[in-house]
Write a protein that holds these residues in place. Structure first.
Motif, PDB file in Angstrom:
ATOM      1  N   SER A 205       0.598  -0.975  -0.095  1.00 57.68           N
ATOM      2  CA  SER A 205      -0.067   0.088  -0.114  1.00 57.68           C
ATOM      3  C   SER A 205       1.251   1.158  -0.177  1.00 57.68           C
ATOM      4  O   SER A 205       0.781   2.311  -0.769  1.00 57.68           O
ATOM      5  N   SER A 209       0.699   3.824  -3.384  1.00 57.36           N
ATOM      6  CA  SER A 209       0.556   5.706  -2.674  1.00 57.36           C
ATOM      7  C   SER A 209       1.500   6.259  -3.285  1.00 57.36           C
ATOM      8  O   SER A 209       1.446   7.069  -4.004  1.00 57.36           O
ATOM      9  N   SER A 272      -3.051  -3.045   6.738  1.00 59.80           N
ATOM     10  CA  SER A 272      -3.381  -1.969   5.574  1.00 59.80           C
ATOM     11  C   SER A 272      -4.454  -3.498   5.420  1.00 59.80           C
ATOM     12  O   SER A 272      -5.609  -2.662   4.609  1.00 59.80           O
ATOM     13  N   LYS A 277      -8.287  -2.001   9.960  1.00 58.79           N
ATOM     14  CA  LYS A 277      -7.053  -1.598  10.415  1.00 58.79           C
ATOM     15  C   LYS A 277      -5.916  -1.290  11.281  1.00 58.79           C
ATOM     16  O   LYS A 277      -5.862  -1.032  12.468  1.00 58.79           O
ATOM     17  N   GLY A 324      -5.119   4.601   9.026  1.00 65.39           N
ATOM     18  CA  GLY A 324      -6.029   4.268   8.703  1.00 65.39           C
ATOM     19  C   GLY A 324      -7.405   5.241   9.060  1.00 65.39           C
ATOM     20  O   GLY A 324      -8.538   4.831   9.000  1.00 65.39           O
ATOM     21  N   TYR A 325      -7.266   6.115  10.318  1.00 66.32           N
ATOM     22  CA  TYR A 325      -7.753   6.674  10.821  1.00 66.32           C
ATOM     23  C   TYR A 325      -8.031   8.053  10.661  1.00 66.32           C
ATOM     24  O   TYR A 325      -6.955   9.027  10.513  1.00 66.32           O
ATOM     25  N   ASN A 326      -8.821   8.586  10.446  1.00 60.03           N
ATOM     26  CA  ASN A 326      -8.929   9.668  10.774  1.00 60.03           C
ATOM     27  C   ASN A 326     -10.166  10.358  11.946  1.00 60.03           C
ATOM     28  O   ASN A 326     -11.354  10.354  12.208  1.00 60.03           O
ATOM     29  N   ILE A 331     -11.053   5.917   6.905  1.00 59.38           N
ATOM     30  CA  ILE A 331     -11.066   6.470   6.103  1.00 59.38           C
ATOM     31  C   ILE A 331     -11.187   6.147   4.728  1.00 59.38           C
ATOM     32  O   ILE A 331     -12.131   6.786   4.064  1.00 59.38           O
ATOM     33  N   GLU A 332     -10.396   4.873   4.202  1.00 59.25           N
ATOM     34  CA  GLU A 332     -11.496   4.387   3.070  1.00 59.25           C
ATOM     35  C   GLU A 332     -12.150   2.908   3.933  1.00 59.25           C
ATOM     36  O   GLU A 332     -11.773   2.431   4.992  1.00 59.25           O
ATOM     37  N   LYS A 333     -13.196   2.999   3.712  1.00 55.95           N
ATOM     38  CA  LYS A 333     -14.299   1.572   4.015  1.00 55.95           C
ATOM     39  C   LYS A 333     -14.626   0.570   3.059  1.00 55.95           C
ATOM     40  O   LYS A 333     -15.213   1.164   1.655  1.00 55.95           O
ATOM     41  N   ASP A 334     -13.976  -0.375   3.668  1.00 57.73           N
ATOM     42  CA  ASP A 334     -14.660  -1.402   2.290  1.00 57.73           C
ATOM     43  C   ASP A 334     -15.932  -1.402   2.648  1.00 57.73           C
ATOM     44  O   ASP A 334     -16.827  -1.716   3.397  1.00 57.73           O
TER      45      ASP A 334
END
Length: 418
Positions: A205, A209, A272, A277, A324-326, A331-334
């Motif tokens: 990952s 990126s 990841s 996460k 992975g978190y805000n 942040i990104e959700k499967d």
């Protein structure tokens, strides 16, 4: 000196008198040194209730007619790390679980809204099968000899979104990529082995990126700027070249900076690939041989607070990927996470309804109690009734007093036969 400091610590337990107990205490003491992150702790709290209810959901779905006695769940309650009565827990989520009485015994099943979510989840799992195949392949590609023990992987399968029946549903359908092997013949030695290497999947990952932004692969740090020392250590660690977890690491020497760089990258990549996460440190430690992880995995994770967050909430040591978190949100959700979050929303709705009902019940109890107290005060007798007063408010006494009235009527109706 250290012993005296520990004795004054709020974590000290007088029972830690033996050398072995003290050693265990010292080993775990380091995990308490990471500063708490309220947002990430909140994310773990939210997930905790979801995990319990998801396990209850899976239990009842495996039962005949998808209905189970509450006492059956009570027997499994400790394995869910829950205390108290299962019946009380189920009643807290009336929109998720339907509880009913049959032949003087409580049973429970999923509500219609829950069953609709279960069907939606199964549909998403069917659609996400290519993603499951990719995750499984990536895990095998990072493992030594490209093999993973089936029992060990089973403990983490839900972290990666793999269905419970992935050995039957996924592996046989992709015989060009996976196969089940057992080189020792032992029952618990069954493994999943990668059949063919996929170069297009051997991209982490971090590398993906970096390629997207046109920069060199490097870790990111999610710490406040006030953590000066941690930022300095992070920049020092990040200055050396990134080592892909998919690269051959046979030439790396143990306990070197290069090996540490590779291990941090490997744990980062594993996390990841998980839905949330995050993962249990203990369960990750089970793969020390397969992934070449250090025995003191917790110490390595604590060395890199900008990349990982270590929590011991609910006395379960968990590592989260900070980037992975805000705040407390992923942040990104499967797509599977989106469905599972709807389950969480349904839980909250049910819990809110439960709390509202209890609030109204408590208000009604207080109202009734107030009315009874009011009646009690109103009907409470005094030394004399208001009717026992004359026009000037003086006590008349005599026959108008209760005791005197009782004696008078006893004498009046006594016929002398006694």
């Amino acid at each position: 000196m250290l012993f005296e400091v520990l004795q004054k610590s709020r974590h000290w337990d007088p029972r830690l008198s033996s050398p072995y107990s003290l050693k265990c205490f010292l080993r775990n003491f380091s995990l308490w040194s990471m500063k708490k992150d309220p947002d990430l702790e909140s994310a773990l709290s939210r997930n905790r209730r979801w995990i319990v209810n998801n396990q209850i959901k899976n239990i009842v779905l495996r039962c005949p007619n998808q209905t189970a006695p509450v006492k059956f769940l009570q027997k499994k309650f400790k394995t869910l790390d829950c205390q108290g009565k299962a019946l009380n827990w189920l009643k807290k989520y009336p929109i998720c679980f339907e509880v009913y009485l049959h032949d003087d015994e409580y049973y429970f099943r999923l509500t219609k809204r829950m069953m609709a979510l279960v069907e939606e989840e199964e549909t998403v799992k069917d659609m996400q099968e290519p993603a499951f195949v990719e995750r499984l392949a990536k895990l095998l590609m990072m493992a030594s000899n490209q093999r993973l023990n089936v029992l060990k992987l089973g403990e983490l399968r839900r972290n990666f979104g793999l269905p419970d029946d992935y050995l039957i549903r996924i592996v046989p359908k992709h015989s060009d990529m996976f196969r089940i092997v057992n080189y020792t013949g032992k029952r618990n030695s069954m493994e999943i082995e990668l059949v063919s290497w996929k170069p297009e999947l051997a991209i982490s990952s971090i590398e993906s990126s970096a390629c997207k932004h046109g920069v060199e692969p490097a870790f990111s740090c999610s710490l406040p700027t006030t953590w000066v020392n941690s930022w300095e250590k992070f920049h020092e660690f990040n200055a050396s070249p990134y080592i892909s977890p998919y690269a051959i690491h046979a030439g790396l020497v143990k306990d070197t900076k290069e090996m540490e760089k590779r291990t941090v990258g490997l744990i980062h990549e594993i996390l990841s690939l998980t839905l949330w996460k995050k993962a249990s440190i203990m369960k990750l430690g089970h793969f020390s041989r397969e992934f070449g992880l250090p025995l003191k995995l917790n110490a390595l994770l604590l060395k890199h607070p900008g990349i990982f967050y270590v929590s011991n909430k609910y006395q379960i040591y968990t590592v989260l990927l900070r980037e992975g978190y805000n705040g407390s949100e992923l942040i990104e959700k499967d797509p599977l996470v989106v469905v599972k979050e709807r389950f969480g929303e349904l839980m909250q709705e049910g819990l809110h309804e439960y709390n509202r009902r209890h609030h109204l019940m408590n208000l009604e109890k207080k109202r009734m109690k107030g009315m009874l107290l009011g009646r009690s005060k109103k009907n409470k007798r005094k030394d004399f009734e208001p009717d026992d007063l004359d026009d000037q408010g003086n006590n008349l006494g005599g026959l108008l007093e209760p005791e005197e009235r009782k004696r008078f009527y006893q004498y009046l109706f006594d016929d002398g036969s006694a």
